[in-house]
Scaffold this motif. Structure first.
Motif, PDB file in Angstrom:
ATOM      1  N   LEU A 171      45.078  38.368   3.575  1.00 38.52           N
ATOM      2  CA  LEU A 171      43.757  38.169   2.977  1.00 38.52           C
ATOM      3  C   LEU A 171      42.672  38.199   4.050  1.00 38.52           C
ATOM      4  N   ARG A 172      42.944  37.561   5.167  1.00 38.11           N
ATOM      5  CA  ARG A 172      41.967  37.589   6.260  1.00 38.11           C
ATOM      6  C   ARG A 172      41.745  39.023   6.755  1.00 38.11           C
ATOM      7  N   GLN A 173      42.823  39.795   6.879  1.00 33.82           N
ATOM      8  CA  GLN A 173      42.684  41.172   7.342  1.00 33.82           C
ATOM      9  C   GLN A 173      41.890  42.010   6.344  1.00 33.82           C
ATOM     10  N   LEU A 174      42.078  41.753   5.059  1.00 35.16           N
ATOM     11  CA  LEU A 174      41.294  42.448   4.037  1.00 35.16           C
ATOM     12  C   LEU A 174      39.805  42.208   4.247  1.00 35.16           C
ATOM     13  N   LEU A 175      39.441  40.967   4.517  1.00 37.50           N
ATOM     14  CA  LEU A 175      38.034  40.648   4.767  1.00 37.50           C
ATOM     15  C   LEU A 175      37.537  41.305   6.050  1.00 37.50           C
ATOM     16  N   LEU A 176      38.352  41.268   7.087  1.00 35.65           N
ATOM     17  CA  LEU A 176      37.956  41.905   8.342  1.00 35.65           C
ATOM     18  C   LEU A 176      37.714  43.397   8.153  1.00 35.65           C
ATOM     19  N   ASP A 177      38.608  44.059   7.430  1.00 32.54           N
ATOM     20  CA  ASP A 177      38.495  45.505   7.229  1.00 32.54           C
ATOM     21  C   ASP A 177      37.287  45.881   6.376  1.00 32.54           C
TER      22      ASP A 177
END
Length: 371
Positions: free
Chosen positions: A106-112
Motif C-alpha cells: 500500500l505504501r508503494q502504491l502511494l509512492l508510485d
C-alpha cells in the motif's frame, strides 16, 4: 494555489496527503529520514476500513489500484485456547467490509502515484523552529534547511514537529509486542500452518497473547503480546535471536507446544515493539502554519484504527487545503476541528489491549466478536 506544503514523514498519512494535494494541483515535498523505500520492513497486513481508510483512497484516486492489492480470504478470524482448541472460527465469505492488504504494498502504491522527486529520502529532521507569521524552518542532519509556510508533522510517535504545538509525549502502556515470522510455513512449518486460519489467528490469556497473520508466500507473521514493565525486556538479549525467541516462548510454558512453536520457531530475528500512547483526547491550540496527522497527532495502542486514521487524516487535510486556496489558517482550522473529536472517538472506542489481555481473556474477545 501557490502555497508549497512541507510534509515530514513518508508514512501512509504523509503520502496520502501529498497524493490528494497532487490530485488538486497543489505542490508538496515529503522529507523522510529513511534512505530509501526499502530501508526497513513495512510491517504486516492492514485491514482497511470502509468508513475511513477506503474513503481516503477514493479521495486519492487510488481505490481500484488498492483493490488489486487485497489478499482474498484474509478477513477470516480464528480464536484458540491455550491448549489449541478452536473457540471461534469466522470464515471470510468475501462480503466483509475491511479487506486486508500488505502495508508495504500500500505504501508503494502511494509512492508510485506521486511525481518524481516529491519524496526526499535521507532527510532526518534535527530541528524545527518558528520564524513568525506562520512560517517555519526545518533543519536536517546533513546540514541543509528549508523554510515553509505550511508544515505538516506526519512523522509518527516521536514526532519532531509535535513540540511546536503540544507538550504531550507518548507514555508506555505497559504492553509490548515482539515480532517474528515463520517463512514458507506450509513447507517448513506444516503443523503451525495447519493451526492458523487464512486470516488472523489469536490466542489470548491474562497478561499475554499471540496474534498471527497469514501473508503472501506462506509467511506467518507472529506478534507476541506481553504485559510487562519496560525493564523486563531489558533482560532479554535480542541480539541473540535463538535465545530471545526461547526466552519469550518460556513465558507461555503452560500453552500447547504447537502454539509456542509459533514463537520459538521464528525464522526472523525477533523485534521488540514497546507500545506507547498519547492521551486519548490529545489536542492543541491553533498555531499558525503547522499541524499534525496520524500517530504524530493521536498515537494510540494498536486497535485497528491507526493506519486508517492516518490515511483519512491525510486525505481530509489535503481536501481542506484545496478548499481554502490562499488561506492556510482556514484550512488548518477546518481540518483540526473535525480531526480532534474523530481521533478521540477512535481511541476510546477501539480495541483496548489491556481489556483483551485482562482476567477474562480470551472470552472477552469472543464476546466482542459476538456483538
Amino acid at each position: 494555489m501557490s502555497t508549497h506544503v512541507t510534509i515530514i514523514g513518508a508514512g501512509l498519512g504523509g503520502l496520502t496527503l501529498a497524493r490528494v494535494l497532487h490530485v488538486h494541483g497543489i505542490a508538496s515535498t515529503v522529507y523522510e529520514a529513511e534512505t530509501s523505500p526499502a530501508a526497513r520492513a513495512q510491517g504486516g497486513l492492514l485491514d482497511i476500513r470502509d468508513y475511513n481508510g477506503q474513503l481516503a483512497l477514493r479521495d486519492a484516486g487510488l481505490y481500484e489500484e488498492f483493490r488489486s492489492l487485497v489478499l482474498e480470504g484474509r478477513q477470516a478470524t480464528r480464536v484458540l485456547s491455550r491448549d489449541g482448541e478452536v473457540l471461534l472460527d469466522l470464515p471470510d465469505d468475501g462480503t466483509g467490509p475491511n479487506p486486508e492488504v500488505p502495508r508495504g504494498e500500500l505504501r508503494q502504491l502511494l509512492l508510485d502515484s506521486l511525481p518524481e522527486g516529491t519524496v526526499r529520502w535521507g532527510h532526518k529532521v534535527t530541528g524545527v523552529r518558528g520564524l513568525g507569521g506562520g512560517r517555519h524552518e526545518v533543519t536536517f542532519a546533513d546540514g541543509t534547511a528549508v523554510e515553509t509556510e505550511l508544515l505538516v508533522g506526519a512523522d509518527g510517535a516521536w514526532s519532531r514537529v509535535r513540540p511546536l504545538l503540544s507538550g504531550a509525549t507518548p507514555e508506555y502502556t505497559g504492553i509490548s509486542f515482539m515480532e517474528t515470522q515463520l517463512l514458507d510455513a506450509d513447507t517448513r512449518h506444516p503443523d503451525s500452518a495447519k493451526l492458523v486460519c487464512d486470516g488472523s489467528t489469536m490466542v489470548l490469556a491474562p497478561g499475554k497473547g499471540v496474534l498471527v497473520h497469514r501473508e503472501r508466500g506462506g509467511t506467518l507473521h507472529t506478534w507476541v503480546m506481553l504485559a510487562r514493565p519496560r525493564d523486563w525486556f531489558d533482560g532479554v538479549d535480542f541480539s541473540d535471536s535463538a535465545s530471545a525467541l526461547a526466552r519469550i516462548a518460556d513465558e507461555f510454558g503452560d500453552w500447547a507446544p504447537r502454539l509456542t512453536a509459533l514463537i520459538a520457531d521464528g525464522d526472523t530475528a525477533p523485534v521488540p515493539r514497546h507500545i506507547h500512547a498519547l492521551p486519548a483526547e490529545h489536542r492543541w491550540d491553533r498555531v499558525p502554519g503547522v499541524t499534525l496527522l496520524g500517530d504524530a497527532a493521536h498515537l494510540t495502542a494498536p486497535n485497528g484504527e491507526g493506519a486508517n486514521l492516518a490515511l483519512y487524516d491525510g486525505a481530509e487535510l489535503g481536501k481542506a487545503v484545496a478548499a481554502h486556496p490562499g488561506d492556510v489558517e482556514a484550512a488548518l482550522t477546518a481540518y483540526e476541528r473535525a480531526m480532534f473529536p474523530r481521533s478521540a472517538t477512535a481511541a476510546l472506542e477501539g480495541v483496548d489491549l489491556h481489556e483483551m489481555l485482562g482476567d477474562d481473556a480470551p472470552y472477552n474477545l469472543i464476546g466482542m466478536f459476538a456483538e
